[in-house]
Design a protein around this motif. Structure first.
Motif, PDB file in Angstrom:
ATOM      1  N   PHE A 123       0.794  -1.225   0.000  1.00  0.00           N
ATOM      2  CA  PHE A 123       0.000   0.000   0.000  1.00  0.00           C
ATOM      3  C   PHE A 123       0.821   1.267   0.000  1.00  0.00           C
ATOM      4  O   PHE A 123       0.304   2.354  -0.143  1.00  0.00           O
ATOM      5  CB  PHE A 123      -0.954  -0.003   1.195  1.00  0.00           C
ATOM      6  CG  PHE A 123      -0.272  -0.003   2.530  1.00  0.00           C
ATOM      7  CD1 PHE A 123      -0.261  -1.164   3.273  1.00  0.00           C
ATOM      8  CD2 PHE A 123       0.338   1.122   3.023  1.00  0.00           C
ATOM      9  CE1 PHE A 123       0.346  -1.186   4.498  1.00  0.00           C
ATOM     10  CE2 PHE A 123       0.940   1.101   4.246  1.00  0.00           C
ATOM     11  CZ  PHE A 123       0.957  -0.041   4.997  1.00  0.00           C
ATOM     12  N   PRO A 181       2.143   4.532  -4.901  1.00  0.00           N
ATOM     13  CA  PRO A 181       1.054   4.786  -5.834  1.00  0.00           C
ATOM     14  C   PRO A 181       1.293   4.145  -7.196  1.00  0.00           C
ATOM     15  O   PRO A 181       2.160   3.301  -7.347  1.00  0.00           O
ATOM     16  CB  PRO A 181       1.056   6.311  -5.929  1.00  0.00           C
ATOM     17  CG  PRO A 181       2.456   6.716  -5.646  1.00  0.00           C
ATOM     18  CD  PRO A 181       3.067   5.650  -4.800  1.00  0.00           C
ATOM     19  N   PHE A 224      -2.395   0.919  -3.038  1.00  0.00           N
ATOM     20  CA  PHE A 224      -2.774   2.310  -2.836  1.00  0.00           C
ATOM     21  C   PHE A 224      -4.049   2.665  -3.609  1.00  0.00           C
ATOM     22  O   PHE A 224      -4.169   2.409  -4.797  1.00  0.00           O
ATOM     23  CB  PHE A 224      -1.604   3.181  -3.299  1.00  0.00           C
ATOM     24  CG  PHE A 224      -1.838   4.652  -3.163  1.00  0.00           C
ATOM     25  CD1 PHE A 224      -1.939   5.235  -1.911  1.00  0.00           C
ATOM     26  CD2 PHE A 224      -1.940   5.458  -4.288  1.00  0.00           C
ATOM     27  CE1 PHE A 224      -2.139   6.594  -1.787  1.00  0.00           C
ATOM     28  CE2 PHE A 224      -2.135   6.827  -4.160  1.00  0.00           C
ATOM     29  CZ  PHE A 224      -2.239   7.394  -2.903  1.00  0.00           C
ATOM     30  N   ARG A 225      -4.992   3.239  -2.892  1.00  0.00           N
ATOM     31  CA  ARG A 225      -6.266   3.682  -3.470  1.00  0.00           C
ATOM     32  C   ARG A 225      -6.980   2.583  -4.268  1.00  0.00           C
ATOM     33  O   ARG A 225      -7.418   2.775  -5.405  1.00  0.00           O
ATOM     34  CB  ARG A 225      -6.081   4.936  -4.306  1.00  0.00           C
ATOM     35  CG  ARG A 225      -5.757   6.119  -3.390  1.00  0.00           C
ATOM     36  CD  ARG A 225      -5.657   7.432  -4.100  1.00  0.00           C
ATOM     37  NE  ARG A 225      -5.260   8.454  -3.127  1.00  0.00           N
ATOM     38  CZ  ARG A 225      -4.784   9.653  -3.432  1.00  0.00           C
ATOM     39  NH1 ARG A 225      -4.640  10.012  -4.700  1.00  0.00           N
ATOM     40  NH2 ARG A 225      -4.457  10.504  -2.494  1.00  0.00           N
ATOM     41  N   SER A 246     -10.262   7.050  -0.009  1.00  0.00           N
ATOM     42  CA  SER A 246      -9.283   7.647  -0.915  1.00  0.00           C
ATOM     43  C   SER A 246      -9.409   9.169  -0.919  1.00  0.00           C
ATOM     44  O   SER A 246     -10.501   9.720  -1.045  1.00  0.00           O
ATOM     45  CB  SER A 246      -9.547   7.076  -2.308  1.00  0.00           C
ATOM     46  OG  SER A 246      -8.726   7.697  -3.227  1.00  0.00           O
ATOM     47  N   SER A 290      -7.998   7.640  -7.947  1.00  0.00           N
ATOM     48  CA  SER A 290      -7.388   6.307  -7.958  1.00  0.00           C
ATOM     49  C   SER A 290      -6.998   5.954  -9.385  1.00  0.00           C
ATOM     50  O   SER A 290      -7.754   6.235 -10.330  1.00  0.00           O
ATOM     51  CB  SER A 290      -8.375   5.267  -7.440  1.00  0.00           C
ATOM     52  OG  SER A 290      -7.930   3.987  -7.782  1.00  0.00           O
ATOM     53  N   GLU A 327      -7.176   4.236   1.189  1.00  0.00           N
ATOM     54  CA  GLU A 327      -5.725   4.340   1.349  1.00  0.00           C
ATOM     55  C   GLU A 327      -5.355   4.095   2.809  1.00  0.00           C
ATOM     56  O   GLU A 327      -6.135   4.343   3.732  1.00  0.00           O
ATOM     57  CB  GLU A 327      -5.213   5.691   0.861  1.00  0.00           C
ATOM     58  CG  GLU A 327      -5.866   6.884   1.512  1.00  0.00           C
ATOM     59  CD  GLU A 327      -5.589   8.175   0.746  1.00  0.00           C
ATOM     60  OE1 GLU A 327      -5.672   8.168  -0.503  1.00  0.00           O
ATOM     61  OE2 GLU A 327      -5.263   9.177   1.401  1.00  0.00           O
ATOM     62  N   TRP A 328      -4.155   3.603   2.995  1.00  0.00           N
ATOM     63  CA  TRP A 328      -3.715   3.201   4.333  1.00  0.00           C
ATOM     64  C   TRP A 328      -3.241   4.404   5.147  1.00  0.00           C
ATOM     65  O   TRP A 328      -3.420   4.476   6.343  1.00  0.00           O
ATOM     66  CB  TRP A 328      -2.595   2.182   4.229  1.00  0.00           C
ATOM     67  CG  TRP A 328      -3.046   0.919   3.554  1.00  0.00           C
ATOM     68  CD1 TRP A 328      -2.875   0.575   2.252  1.00  0.00           C
ATOM     69  CD2 TRP A 328      -3.787  -0.142   4.152  1.00  0.00           C
ATOM     70  NE1 TRP A 328      -3.446  -0.644   1.996  1.00  0.00           N
ATOM     71  CE2 TRP A 328      -4.013  -1.113   3.146  1.00  0.00           C
ATOM     72  CE3 TRP A 328      -4.283  -0.388   5.437  1.00  0.00           C
ATOM     73  CZ2 TRP A 328      -4.703  -2.293   3.384  1.00  0.00           C
ATOM     74  CZ3 TRP A 328      -4.956  -1.568   5.672  1.00  0.00           C
ATOM     75  CH2 TRP A 328      -5.177  -2.504   4.660  1.00  0.00           C
ATOM     76  N   GLN A 360      -1.261   8.624   4.323  1.00  0.00           N
ATOM     77  CA  GLN A 360      -0.972   9.607   3.293  1.00  0.00           C
ATOM     78  C   GLN A 360       0.529   9.900   3.284  1.00  0.00           C
ATOM     79  O   GLN A 360       1.214   9.695   4.283  1.00  0.00           O
ATOM     80  CB  GLN A 360      -1.756  10.904   3.546  1.00  0.00           C
ATOM     81  CG  GLN A 360      -3.278  10.735   3.430  1.00  0.00           C
ATOM     82  CD  GLN A 360      -3.915  10.046   4.620  1.00  0.00           C
ATOM     83  OE1 GLN A 360      -3.518  10.266   5.772  1.00  0.00           O
ATOM     84  NE2 GLN A 360      -4.889   9.174   4.375  1.00  0.00           N
TER      85      GLN A 360
END
Ligand SMILES: NC(=O)C1=CN([C@@H]2O[C@H](COP(=O)(O)OP(=O)(O)OC[C@H]3O[C@@H](n4cnc5c(N)ncnc54)[C@H](OP(=O)(O)O)[C@@H]3O)[C@@H](O)[C@H]2O)[C@@H](O)CC1
Ligand SMILES: [K+]
Length: 553
Positions: free
Chosen positions: A5, A8, A51-52, A84, A88, A100-101, A103
């Motif tokens: 995650f 990106p 990610f996302r 998110s 995405s 998302e986990w 930022q």
């Protein structure tokens, strides 16, 4: 498609790369799950998406893996804690919602909500665990509130760029076994390589594609290596936990029998042969023929008795000296054949009257193959007396320095199949060899050696009866259930008494002398006569000792 995650740009235009098909088998093993080894439970992996994206999206991709692999894993998918906060990359390809986990800034050098993210994952693991491994998550080592996971599968994983986050995520070396999928053209490959350095026991699979979830389609030594590590570790854990092994009721045992010999196409001869071989193999694991050579197999009227006849034959071939007591013979070709086979090996058949009152003087092992899972009520003659004979052995023990050991086949005779020795008059075996799966009464077995035999149970039976059984090691026909008994080390001591060695007795030619000693060692029946310790004393009076292994003589 990244499932790590922390980075990106998941590449979805070409979401799968290909790993060839023997790899698939290796992953099988990696999951420790050859068909019969669908053991106590599948290893549970928590799967963390990229990610996302979302747990659902990851699931869609991982579930393109072959069913044969997937059915061996217990995969649990979790959505990241934060919706998110931007676009995405999978929009238009996979449906929202996206998560998302945490930022991070453009340079991937600063991260926010990272601690919250870890707390969130840990909380989930506590509530939904236990988990054996993490898939897709390269920061597992930072989790401190949950028991340490044993396995990591990292697909396109990489190191954090931020030293502080990297410090937290990989604060100590990753000590568990880890499997890394690294894509040749993955834009994060360099970081993935960095992560490898943090892992103590990594196995790497290189695939030709980019930042994607590889499909499993040929073999690689790496997966094999990882799989065997996983297998070893899981097997050890399971074997030491007899509590979680399945037990069958009497009705279920009969049902398994019917299915095996009905729709599954087995014959009773086949199953009995394998069962008897398992019994003989279990005996040979613990009681060596050098010390326990004289075996009496007491066989009952049913299939349990048949197992005993087969075991006696195999024991003969293993170097034991079996005798058989088979008072209620079943006049069927199968049983007549088993008797003929034993007679052709000159195995003596003893009638009940032939047996000595006290069995301890004449036998080293007594195989109790009187009754199995169809036993009911109280034992009828002549088995009532025979069971009594075995029970009374303990009383005779004082007359004989070595009392024979009792090995019960499937059920200790006289025991209720589910309740155990309710009458208190059943056999009290030293070894129980459960066949197919232990029956409920086996829970009451307190002897030192419990084995499982009957290595023929197909997956459909395992599934139907939800069987959790230990895997058989290598090519063995039996497997121990639970830990072996503690050994008293002092009991292993042997005193070596030999004549003194005088200088005038030593032969001038050292090779000649060596031959003489070697012959003596052979004649004494030493286990490894070619292994020896050579001790000398130097002029300074200091002794020197070296271990030698003679290869040519
Ligand atoms: N997958 C599997 O399933 C496999 C199973 N296998 C083996 O088969 C075993 C089950 O065999 P099984 O069904 O023939 O029954 P088992 O207990 O040997 O004896 C029945 C006989 O005993 C008799 N009898 C009963 N009670 C009695 C009493 N109180 N006093 C006196 N007699 C009594 C009964 O007579 P009855 O009472 O019916 O007149 C009948 O003659 C199982 O434990 C395992 O060892 C393996 O070979 C292969 C794989
Ligand atoms: K038995």
């Amino acid at each position: 498609m990244a499932i790590n995650f922390c980075f990106p740009k998941p590449q979805v235009s070409q979401p799968f790369s290909y790993i060839n098909s023997p790899d698939r088998e290796e992953i099988h093993k990696f999951c420790n799950m050859g068909s019969e080894a669908e053991i106590l439970r599948k290893p549970r992996f928590l799967c963390l998406h990229g990610f996302r994206t979302s747990g659902e999206i990851l699931k869609t991709q991982v579930h393109k893996w072959p069913e044969s692999v997937l059915q061996k894993l217990d995969l649990v998918y979790l959505d990241a804690p934060f919706p998110s906060q931007g676009k995405s990359d999978v929009e238009g390809i996979f449906d929202p919602p996206y998560y998302e986990w945490f930022q991070f800034n453009k340079e991937f050098s600063e991260y926010t909500n990272f601690d919250e993210c870890l707390a969130y994952i840990e909380d989930f693991m506590i509530k939904n665990g236990p988990f054996d491994g993490l898939l897709g998550f390269s920061q597992g080592v930072a989790l401190t509130k949950v028991p340490k996971i044993k396995f990591l599968i990292i697909i396109g994983g990489a190191m954090f760029k931020s030293p502080s986050v990297a410090e937290k995520a990989y604060s100590s070396p990753v000590k568990c076994t880890s499997l890394h999928f690294l894509g040749k053209t993955d834009f994060l490959k360099e970081y993935g390589m960095e992560l490898l350095k943090k892992c103590v026991d990594p196995v790497v699979i290189h695939h030709p594609k980019g930042h994607t979830i590889p499909r499993l389609v040929r073999s690689s030594p790496s997966i094999r290596s990882f799989s065997s590590k996983l297998g070893e570790s899981n097997t050890t854990a399971r074997m030491q936990n007899p509590e979680s092994i399945s037990h069958l009721t009497q009705r279920e045992a009969a049902e398994v029998d019917e299915i095996l010999m009905g729709p599954l196409g087995f014959s009773v001869d086949q199953l009995m042969e394998l069962a008897g071989l398992s019994v003989a193999s279990s005996i040979a694991e613990v009681y060596k023929p050098g010390e326990y050579s004289r075996v009496l197999a007491i066989c009952g009227p049913g299939n349990n008795g048949g197992d005993g006849l087969v075991a006696a034959r195999h024991l003969h071939h293993f170097g034991y000296k079996p005798f058989v007591c088979y008072p209620k013979r079943t006049q069927k070709p199968l049983y007549n054949g088993l008797v003929t086979q034993l007679e052709s090996l000159s195995v003596p058949f003893l009638s009940v009257e032939d047996l000595p009152v006290d069995l301890s003087g004449d036998f080293d092992i007594l195989v109790d193959a009187m009754f199995g899972f169809s036993f009911h009520g109280s034992p009828r003659p002549p088995f009532d007396d025979l069971i009594q004979k075995l029970v009374q052995l303990r009383n005779f023990a004082q007359n004989h320095p070595k009392s024979p050991v009792i090995v019960s086949v499937d059920i200790p005779s006289g025991w209720h199949v589910e309740e155990g020795d309710v009458s208190g008059e059943g056999v009290k075996p030293d070894m129980l060899v459960s066949l197919t799966a232990p029956k409920l009464c086996a829970k009451k077995f307190t002897g030192p050696h419990h084995f499982l035999g009957g290595r023929f149970v197909p997956p459909s039976i395992m599934d139907k009866f939800k069987l959790h059984l230990p895997p058989y090691p290598g090519t063995s026909m039996c497997v121990r259930i639970g830990k072996p008994p503690q050994i008293d080390i002092s009991a292993l001591r042997q005193n070596y008494i030999s004549p003194e060695l005088l200088e005038e007795q030593v032969v001038a030619d050292p090779i000649e002398q060596f031959r003489k000693w070697f012959d003596d060692a052979l004649a004494a029946g030493l286990r490894e006569p070619n292994a020896m310790a050579l001790s000398t004393v130097g002029k300074d009076g200091k002794p020197y000792v070296g271990s030698l292994f003679a290869i040519h003589c």
